[in-house]
Structures are given as C-alpha cells and as structure tokens.
Design a protein around this motif. Structure first.
Motif, PDB file in Angstrom:
ATOM      1  N   ILE A 137      58.450  62.086  83.798  1.00  0.00           N
ATOM      2  CA  ILE A 137      59.868  61.710  83.621  1.00  0.00           C
ATOM      3  C   ILE A 137      59.882  60.187  83.531  1.00  0.00           C
ATOM      4  O   ILE A 137      59.700  59.487  84.530  1.00  0.00           O
ATOM      5  N   GLU A 138      60.072  59.666  82.336  1.00  0.00           N
ATOM      6  CA  GLU A 138      59.828  58.239  82.083  1.00  0.00           C
ATOM      7  C   GLU A 138      61.073  57.365  82.166  1.00  0.00           C
ATOM      8  O   GLU A 138      60.980  56.184  82.497  1.00  0.00           O
ATOM      9  N   GLN A 139      62.266  57.918  81.849  1.00  0.00           N
ATOM     10  CA  GLN A 139      63.479  57.081  81.818  1.00  0.00           C
ATOM     11  C   GLN A 139      63.859  56.591  83.219  1.00  0.00           C
ATOM     12  O   GLN A 139      64.071  57.408  84.120  1.00  0.00           O
ATOM     13  N   PRO A 140      63.949  55.273  83.445  1.00  0.00           N
ATOM     14  CA  PRO A 140      64.285  54.741  84.776  1.00  0.00           C
ATOM     15  C   PRO A 140      65.622  55.278  85.304  1.00  0.00           C
ATOM     16  O   PRO A 140      65.740  55.584  86.492  1.00  0.00           O
ATOM     17  N   GLU A 141      66.628  55.422  84.413  1.00  0.00           N
ATOM     18  CA  GLU A 141      67.942  55.905  84.854  1.00  0.00           C
ATOM     19  C   GLU A 141      67.850  57.337  85.373  1.00  0.00           C
ATOM     20  O   GLU A 141      68.450  57.670  86.401  1.00  0.00           O
ATOM     21  N   LEU A 146      67.739  61.334  89.790  1.00  0.00           N
ATOM     22  CA  LEU A 146      67.114  62.459  90.476  1.00  0.00           C
ATOM     23  C   LEU A 146      66.764  62.129  91.925  1.00  0.00           C
ATOM     24  O   LEU A 146      66.952  62.959  92.825  1.00  0.00           O
ATOM     25  N   LYS A 147      66.273  60.916  92.147  1.00  0.00           N
ATOM     26  CA  LYS A 147      65.928  60.523  93.519  1.00  0.00           C
ATOM     27  C   LYS A 147      67.170  60.511  94.403  1.00  0.00           C
ATOM     28  O   LYS A 147      67.150  61.013  95.534  1.00  0.00           O
ATOM     29  N   ALA A 148      68.266  59.958  93.860  1.00  0.00           N
ATOM     30  CA  ALA A 148      69.527  59.925  94.618  1.00  0.00           C
ATOM     31  C   ALA A 148      70.033  61.348  94.868  1.00  0.00           C
ATOM     32  O   ALA A 148      70.566  61.648  95.955  1.00  0.00           O
ATOM     33  N   LEU A 149      69.845  62.223  93.898  1.00  0.00           N
ATOM     34  CA  LEU A 149      70.290  63.620  94.021  1.00  0.00           C
ATOM     35  C   LEU A 149      69.592  64.309  95.199  1.00  0.00           C
ATOM     36  O   LEU A 149      70.239  64.963  96.019  1.00  0.00           O
ATOM     37  N   VAL A 150      68.275  64.129  95.290  1.00  0.00           N
ATOM     38  CA  VAL A 150      67.516  64.759  96.378  1.00  0.00           C
ATOM     39  C   VAL A 150      67.887  64.137  97.719  1.00  0.00           C
ATOM     40  O   VAL A 150      68.110  64.852  98.713  1.00  0.00           O
ATOM     41  N   GLU A 151      67.981  62.812  97.780  1.00  0.00           N
ATOM     42  CA  GLU A 151      68.304  62.141  99.050  1.00  0.00           C
ATOM     43  C   GLU A 151      69.684  62.548  99.550  1.00  0.00           C
ATOM     44  O   GLU A 151      69.886  62.797 100.744  1.00  0.00           O
ATOM     45  N   ALA A 170      59.994  69.584  85.231  1.00  0.00           N
ATOM     46  CA  ALA A 170      61.066  70.517  84.858  1.00  0.00           C
ATOM     47  C   ALA A 170      62.422  70.113  85.416  1.00  0.00           C
ATOM     48  O   ALA A 170      63.460  70.619  84.965  1.00  0.00           O
ATOM     49  N   ALA A 171      62.440  69.182  86.387  1.00  0.00           N
ATOM     50  CA  ALA A 171      63.709  68.777  87.015  1.00  0.00           C
ATOM     51  C   ALA A 171      64.534  67.850  86.128  1.00  0.00           C
ATOM     52  O   ALA A 171      65.710  67.601  86.414  1.00  0.00           O
ATOM     53  N   GLU A 172      63.941  67.346  85.062  1.00  0.00           N
ATOM     54  CA  GLU A 172      64.656  66.410  84.191  1.00  0.00           C
ATOM     55  C   GLU A 172      65.949  67.047  83.668  1.00  0.00           C
ATOM     56  O   GLU A 172      65.937  68.114  83.067  1.00  0.00           O
ATOM     57  N   GLY A 173      67.086  66.403  83.967  1.00  0.00           N
ATOM     58  CA  GLY A 173      68.382  66.867  83.476  1.00  0.00           C
ATOM     59  C   GLY A 173      69.096  67.878  84.358  1.00  0.00           C
ATOM     60  O   GLY A 173      70.230  68.259  84.060  1.00  0.00           O
TER      61      GLY A 173
END
Length: 486
Positions: A137-141, A146-151, A170-173
């Motif tokens: 998953i390459e896009q910084p945004e 995703l990191k904020a979503l999990v936290e 697979a979590a992208e999007g």
C-alpha cells in the motif's frame, strides 16, 4: 488483467489454480495426509540447545524436531539475536511457537515465537502493540487513513486490545466496519488459542491454519479476481458460509462449477502442471530455459536455441533474454521455487540491454505473492535473486527421487557396468575358491557381455581358469548386478 481462481476438490486432494489472462500462473496442492504446517501454532518442548549455532531444536510432535534461531525467540524490550541462545531457552522448557517454513527435504520445520494470525484485512500480533501497514500500500494518504482507522477502532473497543496489528494489502480502500469485524474475530480467536495453550501439555498443536480452499480465499481473493470457480458442491457451500461471514465483497464472484468437463481442463491446467515438472521450458521465439533444482539453490540457464533473430546477434540475445525474463517469473511462481536462485541470461554487452532485462524481470515479479529480492548483473554475467520459500516446491510435492539413479538424473552406461562386473569377478576369484561364477544383471548388460564384450569374457575365463555364466534379471536396473559363486 483477467484473473480467475479454479478449485478442484476431491476427498483425496485439494488443488487450486490461479489463472491470469487464460494462462496458469500458480498452483497449490494439499493432501489430507500431508497438509502444510505453515501458520500452525504449537506448544513445543525444547529438546536440544545448540550454542554454537545460536539455535535450538524443539519437539512439536512431528517426526523430526523443528528448528528455531535465537533471533526468532521474542522477549519484549530486548534484542534477542544479541543474547546467547542458552540465556533464552533451556532443555525441557515449554515454548509457544509458530511454523514459518514447512519441513523441506531433510530439514525440519522452521519456527518463531513471534506469533501472527491473519484474517482478511488484518494480521494479529499478540506480543506487540504496534500498528503496521503492508509495503504494497504505497499512497501516504491511504496509509495514514488506515492507521488512524485501526487506532480509533482499538480505542473504541477498549479493554483486551493490547495486541498489535498489521494491515494487509487487501485492506486498501476498506472502511471502519470491516476493520472492526476483523479485530473482533482475531481477538476471539486468540482468546481461544490462549486458553488451549494454558490447558495443553507439550508437545501439542494448539491452532491449525485454514484448509487450502479457505486459505486461498483469505489470501488471494483480491479485487481484481473476476471469478472463483469450485467443482465440489459441498466445498462451495462451506465457502459460501465463510464468505458471508468474513468476505462479503467476494460473494458475487464465487460460483459452483457443475460441468462434466474437469475444471482444470478449462485452461489446460493439467498439461501445464506436467510441463512444470520438466527440466526444459520452450520459449515462443525458439529459445529455451533449463531449470535445475538442488538442495542449496535453483539455477536457470537461458539459451537462444533455434532463434536466430533478424538483424544481428546482439538483437537476438536481447530479445531472447527479454522473453526469458517474463517466462522465468512465471516458472518461479508456477513451480513454487524458493531460496537462492541463479539466473544465467545470455551475455549482453550493452548495459542498457542489461537494465531493460532486469526491469522486465522485476516488473514480471510484481504480481508474485512471495517476497523476492533481485540483484544486478554480476561480474560473471549472472543475476542472483532470492524468493521466500515457505512450502515445498511443486516438484517436491508431486515427485520423489528416482530410485534407479538416486536423483542424479544419469545412469552408468552398460559398458561401465560390464567393467565393474569384470573387476568384481577378479576380486572374488582372488578371495574364494569356486568352480564357476554366475553373473546376474539387467538385459542390456548381459546382452553386452555376450556380444561386444564376449572376447574380454573369454580372456577373463582363461585367466581365472573358471567358467562364467550369465542370467538376466528383469527387475534389475542397468546399474545393478550380482556375482554368485557356484
């Protein structure tokens, strides 16, 4: 890119084929009596510590003890690879471990104490509190989202969420409901595993990874998969329940295949599997690859064969190497070749040609699910690469070493065996006193002894002053023979 997954399920064997644009790219095979162990979690017992190797053998209930290196033994807050192995474990100690590599050849399974349990979008890391994201998953945004979503999801769930997680490709999007569902599922699963660990006595299997057909859905059912076809109604029904619960976005793409024609015949999968067991791979241009597997490494040699090009030798070499780079990437996936791989492309003088061939190889390897690392062209004109090996290669799953040649791939000639027979008769004549000798050997060797070597046989009979008789043994290989004293 059109991609399909075909599943051929029988009580004896499960097979999965990944087909891209109508061409077989990967095949996975699992048999009930020899299921893969990667991902399984065991409560093991240390049976031998090896200070000189910074490693230990662990009994996890298999035929051979498994192997763990000091760097794979986790201690929170410590760099264990810098500690002597005997400060980390001792003989008789119980250890919770996970298999990272199946037993391969004569080697036992490889282990780690860094437990990881995958779901569809997340991987649970019980001994961590870190949130990581797949490098694919390459896009910084998107990574930040995703990191904020999990936290946020972990903060909302409160107690019992001390474990770490890694977001899979697979979590992208995906949105919050999918992430929360995965976290809850993994937490429930880990709670069950923890209770089994506490109550179980080593060595014991405390968690088995999913069977092949469900593991395939979890790991390979990406958005660009158009169809997942299953030829077993019973398995299809199990898959539907699994998809309803964990992979709702895949539901419309899973279908039962009731056709009379075998599902693997749709894209000539059976033929491709047979070709993948061969040493030679023909290229469309007329060139070819020679693939040799050894215990230490795999070598792949590129040859121009019948391709002569249109303008000059350099162009011929360049075009053959470009085609070979794409073919090599497919063969590595199809044959599931891993470890150290040496590629002997045809020598290229032009640095730009070298760069383009390497780039073609890297591009073709991008769709590979296994981690790879490709070096540049060495001084000897070789390309060295590694591909992560966790399961046995296709050849090792389907084949065994030839009992006749013992895996060498060659046999002694009938000539050679005849001279071995002569030496053995001389040896016996010096050591024992007998009236005559009977040579029992294969048809080809006896034919040669009675024909081309008949003069030498007569000379030998005269020299030892004893008659020599011959008997064909239909069950003997060309190398086998016996000299019987009569």
């Amino acid at each position: 890119m059109s991609e399909e997954i075909l599943m051929n399920i029988t009580p004896m064997e499960s097979r999965v084929a990944v087909v891209e644009n109508g061409v077989l790219q990967e095949v996975y095979i699992e048999r009930p009596q020899k299921r893969g162990l990667v991902g399984n979690i065991y409560k093991g017992k240390v049976v031998r510590v090896l200070p000189g190797m910074q490693a230990a053998f662990v009994d996890i209930g298999l035929e051979r003890a498994a192997f763990i290196h000091a760097s794979e033994i986790g201690r929170k807050g410590e760099a264990t690879e810098e500690l002597p192995i005997n400060q980390l474990v001792h003989d008789g100690q119980s250890l919770v471990v996970q298999v990272t590599k199946d037993p391969l050849g004569t080697k036992g399974a490889r282990l780690t104490t860094h437990i990881s349990i995958p779901a569809r979008y997340l991987v649970l890391m019980p001994d961590s509190n870190h949130v990581g994201i797949s490098l694919r998953i390459e896009q910084p945004e998107e990574r930040d989202r995703l990191k904020a979503l999990v936290e946020n999801a972990l903060a909302g769930l409160g107690e019992g969420t001390e474990a770490g997680f890694i977001l899979r490709t697979a979590a992208e999007g995906v949105g919050e409901p999918e992430v929360v569902a995965d976290i809850r599922y993994l937490q429930r699963l880990w709670k069950t595993i923890s209770e089994t660990i506490k109550s179980g006595k080593a060595p014991a299997n405390v968690y088995e990874d999913l069977p092949l057909h469900l593991r395939t859905l979890r790991d390979l059912a990406e958005p660009d998969i158009e169809k997942i076809r299953i030829d077993s109604r019973e398995t299809f029904q199990k898959v539907e329940k699994f998809v309803d619960k964990l992979l709702p976005e895949v539901k419309g793409r899973v279908e039962y295949y009731p056709g009379e024609r075998p599902i693997f015949d749709l894209y000539s999968v059976e033929d491709e599997i047979q070709k993948a067991l061969g040493r030679k791979v023909q290229l469309k241009s007329g060139g070819y690859l020679i693939i040799d597997q050894t215990e230490a490494m795999t070598t792949i040699d590129v040859n121009t064969g019948g391709f002569v090009g249109h303008r000059n030798l350099e162009e011929t070499i360049f075009k053959t190497n470009l085609e070979a780079a794409t073919a090599i990437a497919r063969q590595l996936r199809l044959r599931n070749l891993g470890g150290i791989i040496i590629l002997d492309f045809i020598d290229m003088d032009d640095p730009e040609h070298q760069r383009q061939v390497l780039r073609t190889l890297e591009k073709a390897m991008e769709r590979d699910h296994a981690k790879t690392n490709i070096t540049g062209v060495s001084e000897l004109g070789l390309v060295e690469m590694t591909r992560k090996r966790t399961r046995e290669s296709l050849e090792n799953v389907l084949c065994e070493s030839c009992p006749t040649c013992e895996g060498r791939g060659t046999l002694k000639t009938a000539d050679t065996v005849c001279y071995e027979v002569f030496r053995e008769i001389l040896r016996e004549a010096r050591a024992y006193d007998s009236e005559s000798y009977l040579v029992r050997a294969s048809q080809s060797v006896v034919d040669r002894l009675l024909d081309e070597e008949s003069g030498n046989v007569a000379d030998l009979e005269e020299f030892i002053n004893r008659p020599i008789k011959f008997q064909v043994e239909p069950m003997y290989s060309q190398e086998q023979f016996d000299v019987v004293l009569l």
